[in-house]
Design a protein around this motif. Structure first.
Motif, PDB file in Angstrom:
ATOM      1  N   ARG A   1      47.160  47.241  34.633  1.00 44.07           N
ATOM      2  CA  ARG A   1      46.126  46.245  34.312  1.00 44.07           C
ATOM      3  C   ARG A   1      46.224  45.036  35.238  1.00 44.07           C
ATOM      4  N   ASP A   2      46.478  45.318  36.505  1.00 44.59           N
ATOM      5  CA  ASP A   2      46.555  44.254  37.501  1.00 44.59           C
ATOM      6  C   ASP A   2      45.185  43.589  37.622  1.00 44.59           C
ATOM      7  N   PRO A   3      45.103  42.267  37.466  1.00 46.53           N
ATOM      8  CA  PRO A   3      43.809  41.579  37.570  1.00 46.53           C
ATOM      9  C   PRO A   3      43.065  41.854  38.868  1.00 46.53           C
ATOM     10  N   VAL A   4      43.795  42.134  39.953  1.00 44.58           N
ATOM     11  CA  VAL A   4      43.157  42.383  41.237  1.00 44.58           C
ATOM     12  C   VAL A   4      42.272  43.624  41.190  1.00 44.58           C
ATOM     13  N   THR A   5      42.585  44.571  40.300  1.00 48.03           N
ATOM     14  CA  THR A   5      41.773  45.778  40.165  1.00 48.03           C
ATOM     15  C   THR A   5      40.544  45.557  39.299  1.00 48.03           C
ATOM     16  N   GLY A   6      40.437  44.385  38.678  1.00 42.26           N
ATOM     17  CA  GLY A   6      39.327  44.110  37.766  1.00 42.26           C
ATOM     18  C   GLY A   6      39.541  44.667  36.375  1.00 42.26           C
ATOM     19  N   LEU A   7      40.562  45.503  36.192  1.00 45.61           N
ATOM     20  CA  LEU A   7      40.790  46.168  34.908  1.00 45.61           C
ATOM     21  C   LEU A   7      41.808  45.366  34.094  1.00 45.61           C
ATOM     22  N   CYS A   8      41.398  44.207  33.660  1.00 46.96           N
ATOM     23  CA  CYS A   8      42.275  43.338  32.872  1.00 46.96           C
ATOM     24  C   CYS A   8      41.416  42.564  31.877  1.00 46.96           C
ATOM     25  N   ASP A   9      41.707  42.754  30.584  1.00 48.23           N
ATOM     26  CA  ASP A   9      40.913  42.065  29.565  1.00 48.23           C
ATOM     27  C   ASP A   9      41.673  40.916  28.918  1.00 48.23           C
ATOM     28  N   ASN A  10      42.703  40.424  29.610  1.00 48.71           N
ATOM     29  CA  ASN A  10      43.384  39.222  29.146  1.00 48.71           C
ATOM     30  C   ASN A  10      42.380  38.061  29.137  1.00 48.71           C
ATOM     31  N   PRO A  11      42.263  37.324  28.036  1.00 49.33           N
ATOM     32  CA  PRO A  11      41.245  36.257  27.952  1.00 49.33           C
ATOM     33  C   PRO A  11      41.336  35.231  29.072  1.00 49.33           C
ATOM     34  N   GLN A  12      42.546  34.872  29.475  1.00 52.15           N
ATOM     35  CA  GLN A  12      42.689  33.887  30.548  1.00 52.15           C
ATOM     36  C   GLN A  12      42.207  34.444  31.890  1.00 52.15           C
TER      37      GLN A  12
END
Length: 213
Positions: free
Chosen positions: A102-113
């Motif tokens: 769930r690396d944010p760089v892949t766009g696949l991250c639903d962490n609110p921040q």
């Protein structure tokens, strides 16, 4: 002793970068990018405006500093790949691993921040425009990793690879921003990435050293 002092100065500089960037992002998230002035960011970070601009040449860089460590990520993956692994195979495996993490760089991250940061980034035209400069440097670094001589074929290959990574990440983020969870998107994201890298392999075969997947 000189090396130690240099190391300490560099660490202090990086900590300053991080602190100023985080303070700025917090203000931008709360009030909006265009509603916060550089002078306000400098005051909040307890530094002068000229000092801030020595660290961040443009206001947009206060946000995009989070991407600074990723500018040469693709190049590092290619340069550090295992023997027998093609550049595309290494990049594909790295991206798939990022999806699993769930690396944010892949766009696949639903962490609110992370979602809030991405909404700030993609919802601000000047930030999107500035991001292309970062991507341009990523392309240049990747082209050098593919071919130290950085021939036109390597530059073209790097441009296509970085564009594919951007499109995959944007599609993942778009779906999550629309309300889906990372878990719901994951399988489709993996399938899309595999298709994308197969298409790259077909199109780039022979175009750059080791280009085929």
């Amino acid at each position: 002793m000189s090396d130690r002092r240099t190391g300490l100065r560099e660490r202090k500089k990086q900590l300053t970068y991080q602190a100023v960037s985080e303070a700025a992002i917090s203000m931008f998230l709360e009030r909006g990018f265009d509603q916060v002035s550089v002078a306000e960011v400098a005051a909040a970070a307890d530094i002068s405006k000229p000092t801030l601009f020595r660290y961040f040449p443009a206001k947009e860089d206060l946000v995009l500093h989070r991407f600074a460590d990723h500018e040469d990520e693709a190049a590092r993956v290619v340069s550090g790949r295992a023997d027998g692994l093609s550049p595309l195979e290494a990049l594909r495996d790295h991206f798939l691993d990022g999806l699993d993490r769930r690396d944010p760089v892949t766009g696949l991250c639903d962490n609110p921040q992370v979602l809030a940061f991405h909404r700030l980034l993609y919802g601000t035209p000047s930030l999107v425009a500035r991001m292309y400069a970062y991507q341009g440097r990523s392309e240049a670094a990747l082209a050098r990793a593919l071919d130290p001589g950085s021939r036109v074929t390597a530059q073209l290959a790097a441009g296509q690879i970085i564009a594919v990574l951007r499109i995959l990440a944007m599609e993942n983020w778009r779906r999550i921003d629309a309300g889906e969870t990372a878990g719901q998107v994951h399988d489709d994201a993996v399938a899309a990435a595999r298709i994308a890298f197969r298409q790259l392999a077909d199109g780039l075969r022979g175009a750059a050293p080791g280009g085929g997947a």
